[in-house]
Design an enzyme around this catalytic site. Sequence first.
Site, PDB file in Angstrom:
ATOM      1  N   ARG A  56      49.995  15.155 -20.224  1.00 60.69           N
ATOM      2  CA  ARG A  56      50.080  14.046 -19.277  1.00 60.69           C
ATOM      3  C   ARG A  56      51.065  12.981 -19.756  1.00 60.69           C
ATOM      4  NH1 ARG A  56      43.878  12.970 -17.164  1.00 60.69           N
ATOM      5  NH2 ARG A  56      44.033  14.313 -15.323  1.00 60.69           N
ATOM      6  N   LYS A 113      29.825  24.467 -11.758  1.00 67.70           N
ATOM      7  CA  LYS A 113      28.914  23.914 -10.753  1.00 67.70           C
ATOM      8  C   LYS A 113      29.466  23.969  -9.340  1.00 67.70           C
ATOM      9  CE  LYS A 113      26.871  19.989 -12.080  1.00 67.70           C
ATOM     10  NZ  LYS A 113      27.056  18.617 -12.628  1.00 67.70           N
ATOM     11  N   GLY A 118      41.718  20.632 -15.607  1.00 67.86           N
ATOM     12  CA  GLY A 118      41.976  20.761 -17.041  1.00 67.86           C
ATOM     13  C   GLY A 118      41.672  22.141 -17.600  1.00 67.86           C
ATOM     14  N   GLY A 146      40.480  16.327 -10.116  1.00 70.66           N
ATOM     15  CA  GLY A 146      39.845  15.789  -8.914  1.00 70.66           C
ATOM     16  C   GLY A 146      40.862  15.331  -7.881  1.00 70.66           C
TER      17      GLY A 146
HETATM   18  C1  3PG Z   1      40.958  12.510 -14.795  1.00 69.16           C
HETATM   19  O1  3PG Z   1      41.194  12.888 -15.940  1.00 69.16           O
HETATM   20  O2  3PG Z   1      40.248  13.150 -14.008  1.00 69.16           O
HETATM   21  C2  3PG Z   1      41.618  11.238 -14.321  1.00 69.16           C
HETATM   22  O3  3PG Z   1      42.258  10.595 -15.371  1.00 69.16           O
HETATM   23  C3  3PG Z   1      40.607  10.332 -13.653  1.00 69.16           C
HETATM   24  O4  3PG Z   1      39.579  10.050 -14.544  1.00 69.16           O
HETATM   25  P1  3PG Z   1      38.085   9.881 -13.995  1.00 69.16           P
HETATM   26  O5  3PG Z   1      37.669  11.234 -13.498  1.00 69.16           O
HETATM   27  O6  3PG Z   1      37.284   9.418 -15.182  1.00 69.16           O
HETATM   28  O7  3PG Z   1      38.148   8.875 -12.905  1.00 69.16           O
END
Ligand code: 3PG
Length: 400
Positions: free
Chosen positions: A37, A205, A358, A381
């Site tokens: 990132r 999940k 990830g 997400g």
């Molecule tokens: C992530 O890694 O999903 C983003 O940086 C957002 O982080 P968060 O899911 O804790 O909001």
Amino acid sequence: MRLRDLSDLGDVAGKRVFVRVDYNVPLEGGEVADDARIRASMPTLLEVLKGGASLVVASHLGRPKGQVKEEARMAPVAGRLAELVGGAVEYEPTDGVVDESVERRCAALRPGEITLLENLRFDPGEEKNDPVFASRLAGLADVYVDDAFGCVHRAHASVAALPALFLEQGRPAAAGRLLEREVAALSRLLERPDRPYVAVLGGAKVSDKLSTIGALVDRVDALLIGGAMAFTFIAAEGGEIGDSLVEPDRFEEVLAARRRAEEAGVLLQLPEDVVAAAERSLEAKRHTVPVGGVPRGEMGLDIGPRTVEEFARVIAEAKTILWNGPMGVFELEPFAAGTRGVAAAIAGSKAFSVVGGGDSLSAIKKLGLEEGFSHLSTGGGASLEFIEGRQLPGVTVLEV
Ligand code: 3PG
Ligand code: MG
């Protein structure tokens, strides 16, 4: 959809540019364990620096929930960023994200200099999208750039209230090159994707993916479901899943998703066979069993070889592919074959392929298959919410 981009900012020479990045990276032993990132933000940082500006770089790290947490300080990130830019990055551990010392540091920035703020989520105002916190951040710079694609689905101050404030005040605000590239790639899945469009979903999940499944049923031609989340579908129809992970409170929803897929003529394909074992370990004795026949005392930990073959056949026909989530416990070699097989099938296809999340990314990296994918998203997400067709606060605010 068109976003304001760096070329809309005008001349940035001598200006201080606030760049919101997503440096929410994994740490191990106080060091950055994966800098993807940070690397992904380099084109934007270098372009802005080349224009003669100075940089106020800001990110969150982890979920400290509005409190100062020593283990969530930005120090390791500052170190890695300095290595990547090949120059100094000013960073001071502070308890307030914006206090007088930070304001002084930012005011004193000269062209080419970089300062990294402390973890934005140390301030409770960040997650509350608090206009007061946003206006304090706004005081640190002349220009705003958002390159934090992984956070655009969050209505948080640094990605929502802050750019809105800049624009309200007639000050320049735009998307950085990473955000622009992510939106361009993911838009191809939303707007007229080449067909067949195949989505491969996995992970533990099903509850995390129900809204994605619901939205994709209206968009894709086939939905291939692996990972432990498949067991909720299997169990909902009465299959024997042994001790596999399952979410019984989601039975109604997965059954409804299957019905909707059927009505829409979308292939919703579940595993036919799985690799089962009594425990998640390297030494566990494993065997392949039909998906609805996992013995008691065992759990399914990967999709089986027949499923890999079947998924690969559907993937080979695809012109557009989305993949999110591993097919099994790929961190353990005995249960990695399913994820490897699916990754290889996608990498080997000529389709436009996008991967987010990830776990899928680290699997691809481990397998050295990065080159085989059209777009590796830095957002998990965020990429899912984008391809669901939802309005994302950090994107909407920068639309022209
Ligand atoms: C992530 O890694 O999903 C983003 O940086 C957002 O982080 P968060 O899911 O804790 O909001
Ligand atoms: Mg997340």
